[in-house]
Write a protein that holds these residues in place. Sequence first.
Motif, mmCIF file in Angstrom:
data_model
loop_
_atom_site.group_PDB
_atom_site.id
_atom_site.type_symbol
_atom_site.label_atom_id
_atom_site.label_comp_id
_atom_site.label_asym_id
_atom_site.label_seq_id
_atom_site.Cartn_x
_atom_site.Cartn_y
_atom_site.Cartn_z
ATOM 1 N N LYS A 179 0.833 -1.202 0.000
ATOM 2 C CA LYS A 179 0.000 0.000 0.000
ATOM 3 C C LYS A 179 0.868 1.251 0.000
ATOM 4 O O LYS A 179 0.519 2.275 -0.579
ATOM 5 C CB LYS A 179 -0.920 -0.001 1.220
ATOM 6 C CG LYS A 179 -1.937 1.131 1.255
ATOM 7 C CD LYS A 179 -2.870 0.996 2.447
ATOM 8 C CE LYS A 179 -3.947 2.079 2.453
ATOM 9 N NZ LYS A 179 -4.897 1.922 1.325
ATOM 10 N N CYS A 180 2.015 1.146 0.658
ATOM 11 C CA CYS A 180 2.966 2.262 0.740
ATOM 12 C C CYS A 180 4.369 1.746 0.431
ATOM 13 O O CYS A 180 4.608 0.533 0.354
ATOM 14 C CB CYS A 180 2.958 2.880 2.142
ATOM 15 S SG CYS A 180 1.397 3.649 2.618
ATOM 16 N N GLU A 181 5.285 2.658 0.254
ATOM 17 C CA GLU A 181 6.685 2.304 0.100
ATOM 18 C C GLU A 181 7.202 1.681 1.397
ATOM 19 O O GLU A 181 6.721 2.004 2.494
ATOM 20 C CB GLU A 181 7.483 3.558 -0.258
ATOM 21 C CG GLU A 181 7.102 4.141 -1.606
ATOM 22 C CD GLU A 181 7.255 5.653 -1.719
ATOM 23 O OE1 GLU A 181 7.293 6.149 -2.865
ATOM 24 O OE2 GLU A 181 7.317 6.339 -0.678
ATOM 25 N N VAL A 182 8.167 0.794 1.295
ATOM 26 C CA VAL A 182 8.751 0.155 2.475
ATOM 27 C C VAL A 182 9.394 1.232 3.345
ATOM 28 O O VAL A 182 10.180 2.056 2.867
ATOM 29 C CB VAL A 182 9.789 -0.905 2.067
ATOM 30 C CG1 VAL A 182 10.542 -1.432 3.283
ATOM 31 C CG2 VAL A 182 9.099 -2.050 1.327
ATOM 32 N N THR A 183 9.055 1.236 4.624
ATOM 33 C CA THR A 183 9.544 2.262 5.543
ATOM 34 C C THR A 183 10.787 1.799 6.296
ATOM 35 O O THR A 183 11.104 0.604 6.335
ATOM 36 C CB THR A 183 8.459 2.630 6.563
ATOM 37 O OG1 THR A 183 8.190 1.470 7.382
ATOM 38 C CG2 THR A 183 7.175 3.101 5.877
ATOM 39 N N TRP A 184 11.419 2.761 6.951
ATOM 40 C CA TRP A 184 12.552 2.422 7.809
ATOM 41 C C TRP A 184 12.123 1.474 8.923
ATOM 42 O O TRP A 184 12.904 0.606 9.347
ATOM 43 C CB TRP A 184 13.162 3.685 8.419
ATOM 44 C CG TRP A 184 14.030 4.461 7.490
ATOM 45 C CD1 TRP A 184 13.857 5.752 7.074
ATOM 46 C CD2 TRP A 184 15.242 4.022 6.855
ATOM 47 N NE1 TRP A 184 14.867 6.137 6.223
ATOM 48 C CE2 TRP A 184 15.730 5.094 6.075
ATOM 49 C CE3 TRP A 184 15.956 2.823 6.869
ATOM 50 C CZ2 TRP A 184 16.897 4.997 5.315
ATOM 51 C CZ3 TRP A 184 17.124 2.718 6.109
ATOM 52 C CH2 TRP A 184 17.576 3.801 5.354
ATOM 53 N N ASP A 185 10.895 1.623 9.433
ATOM 54 C CA ASP A 185 10.407 0.730 10.489
ATOM 55 C C ASP A 185 10.494 -0.727 10.031
ATOM 56 O O ASP A 185 10.839 -1.615 10.816
ATOM 57 C CB ASP A 185 8.953 1.067 10.833
ATOM 58 C CG ASP A 185 8.747 2.531 11.140
ATOM 59 O OD1 ASP A 185 8.600 2.861 12.319
ATOM 60 O OD2 ASP A 185 8.739 3.345 10.188
ATOM 61 N N GLU A 186 10.163 -0.971 8.760
ATOM 62 C CA GLU A 186 10.205 -2.321 8.206
ATOM 63 C C GLU A 186 11.621 -2.736 7.825
ATOM 64 O O GLU A 186 12.033 -3.881 8.046
ATOM 65 C CB GLU A 186 9.313 -2.393 6.965
ATOM 66 C CG GLU A 186 7.843 -2.084 7.212
ATOM 67 C CD GLU A 186 7.115 -1.744 5.929
ATOM 68 O OE1 GLU A 186 6.981 -2.644 5.077
ATOM 69 O OE2 GLU A 186 6.685 -0.584 5.769
ATOM 70 N N PRO A 190 -6.640 5.436 -7.528
ATOM 71 C CA PRO A 190 -7.959 4.787 -7.471
ATOM 72 C C PRO A 190 -7.974 3.388 -6.861
ATOM 73 O O PRO A 190 -9.035 2.914 -6.437
ATOM 74 C CB PRO A 190 -8.388 4.755 -8.946
ATOM 75 C CG PRO A 190 -7.707 5.926 -9.558
ATOM 76 C CD PRO A 190 -6.373 5.980 -8.878
ATOM 77 N N TRP A 191 -6.818 2.709 -6.804
ATOM 78 C CA TRP A 191 -6.773 1.374 -6.210
ATOM 79 C C TRP A 191 -6.255 1.391 -4.774
ATOM 80 O O TRP A 191 -5.964 0.335 -4.201
ATOM 81 C CB TRP A 191 -5.929 0.438 -7.072
ATOM 82 C CG TRP A 191 -6.655 0.036 -8.340
ATOM 83 C CD1 TRP A 191 -7.971 0.239 -8.635
ATOM 84 C CD2 TRP A 191 -6.090 -0.635 -9.464
ATOM 85 N NE1 TRP A 191 -8.271 -0.272 -9.875
ATOM 86 C CE2 TRP A 191 -7.135 -0.812 -10.414
ATOM 87 C CE3 TRP A 191 -4.821 -1.095 -9.776
ATOM 88 C CZ2 TRP A 191 -6.934 -1.431 -11.642
ATOM 89 C CZ3 TRP A 191 -4.618 -1.724 -11.004
ATOM 90 C CH2 TRP A 191 -5.667 -1.890 -11.922
ATOM 91 N N GLY A 192 -6.090 2.581 -4.195
ATOM 92 C CA GLY A 192 -5.702 2.672 -2.793
ATOM 93 C C GLY A 192 -4.220 2.629 -2.526
ATOM 94 O O GLY A 192 -3.797 2.433 -1.372
ATOM 95 N N LEU A 193 -3.393 2.844 -3.537
ATOM 96 C CA LEU A 193 -1.940 2.834 -3.385
ATOM 97 C C LEU A 193 -1.438 4.265 -3.193
ATOM 98 O O LEU A 193 -1.738 5.144 -4.003
ATOM 99 C CB LEU A 193 -1.279 2.206 -4.609
ATOM 100 C CG LEU A 193 -1.670 0.748 -4.875
ATOM 101 C CD1 LEU A 193 -1.225 0.326 -6.272
ATOM 102 C CD2 LEU A 193 -1.068 -0.179 -3.821
#
Length: 472
Positions: free
Chosen positions: A221-228, A356-359
């Motif tokens: 849904k989102c770009e990979v974060t530092w948390d991940e 439109p697809w929630g990204l």
Amino acid sequence: MIRLQKASLPLVAYFSLACFGFSAVAAKVDFEKEVAPILEMNCVSCHSGDEPEGDFNLTTKVLSMESGSGEGLVPGNPDDSMIYSLTVVDRTDDMLMPPLRTGGPLSKPEAELLKNWIAEGAEWPEGRTLVAKPKPAGNFVSADDFELIKRIHAKIVAQAEKEAGEPADYAKVIPLTQIEFRMVAVPGGEFMMGSPAGEELRKEDEGPQTKVKVDPFWMGKCEVTWDEYEPFMITQVDRRKDGGRIDYDAEKHTVVDAVSQPTPPYTEMSFGMGQHGYPAISMTQHAANKYCQWLSAQTGHFYRLPTEAEWEYACRAGTDTAYSFGDDPEMLKQYAWFYDNSNEKYQKVGLKKPNPWGLHDMHGNVMEWTADQYVPDYFEKIQGHTNNPFIKPVTLYPRSVRGGGWDDDPDRLRSAARRGSDASWKQQDPQLPKSVWYHTDATQLGFRIVRPVKIPSAEEMYFYWNSARDVY
């Protein structure tokens, strides 16, 4: 008297030959054959140039002696010479030379050679300047091999047999860290890939437009974060430069432990732009691939980078305009972080309107790795192969990135805009050879993950996760 040559005995192990009526004389350490290779392959890449690490320059004898307030090299006194004393500090000491991140520490024989050379007076030919040289490849066997991939593949297949039903959006936590990530179900379908000839600011590598079909998949849904990403990047484990654990033991370590992970970064990788909730940046495609393998080994789901076709299909989300919201770049500020509104840094993921697809952040914030080799004639190459097209990488550069970043103008953020990676993204990397894990000069670069509904073969998994490993 006879003089035993260096080739006769290892390093400084010399002995008496009294039983033959002879006595041995230890050969002096040979700077050119024994000392220079140690320094050039382990130290000079960081300790040279106009701004050497720690203001410690090892390229000439004079500079070495002047470094460290006169304690860089003290002929006759190894323990007072940083060129030796810093090689024998604890392996976890921040002052260790060379540090763990570049393959340190030195072996005991190498450190002993330096000690004896300094004790003998540190002979250094006049006018001799040291130049950084790459280390020869090691002969160890990596645990991150095809056998490991087969084990992960079996786990993924077994997990799939337990799951049923139509693909749907989901949220999961990474088992080792309990950090949540969200995936959006993207239906398969056909679309016109590329930009039409009349699109404003269109570039030649964006066409001719071609009808492409892709199978269904999930996308982050989102770009990979530092948390991940950071728990994958920093592990407090001694690793070889290829990312394998030095202490790996198949009997006590898990499948996840066997996956290659980054060596410690040589600078703070968020560059002060923020960490919690912000996109991870500046990783190589290889590092992004290995993150996908690490995540897959834990979850029992197959994750990888999207192909260019999958990425553009998901970005467009059923639209055929320049952006997923239309053709007007004035609307970008509602959907994207870019040059005009980013305040010269990336921003937290998911703050702008989704497509439109929630990204979120498909346009801007950070440009995103795809799995493909970048080729300017992409659309010519996929003719006749338009079902799930994929340009398999064969060289390290260029690899394809999409989406544009926080320092880009609107034209770079269009759904069809393409870009290839470049070796200059490692320009400030002090290591030789360059790190396989970091693109320090690519602070606009990140990634997001996909999970195809169809599980590929173990051979395909191996390729996706290792396509950049053997070409560095």
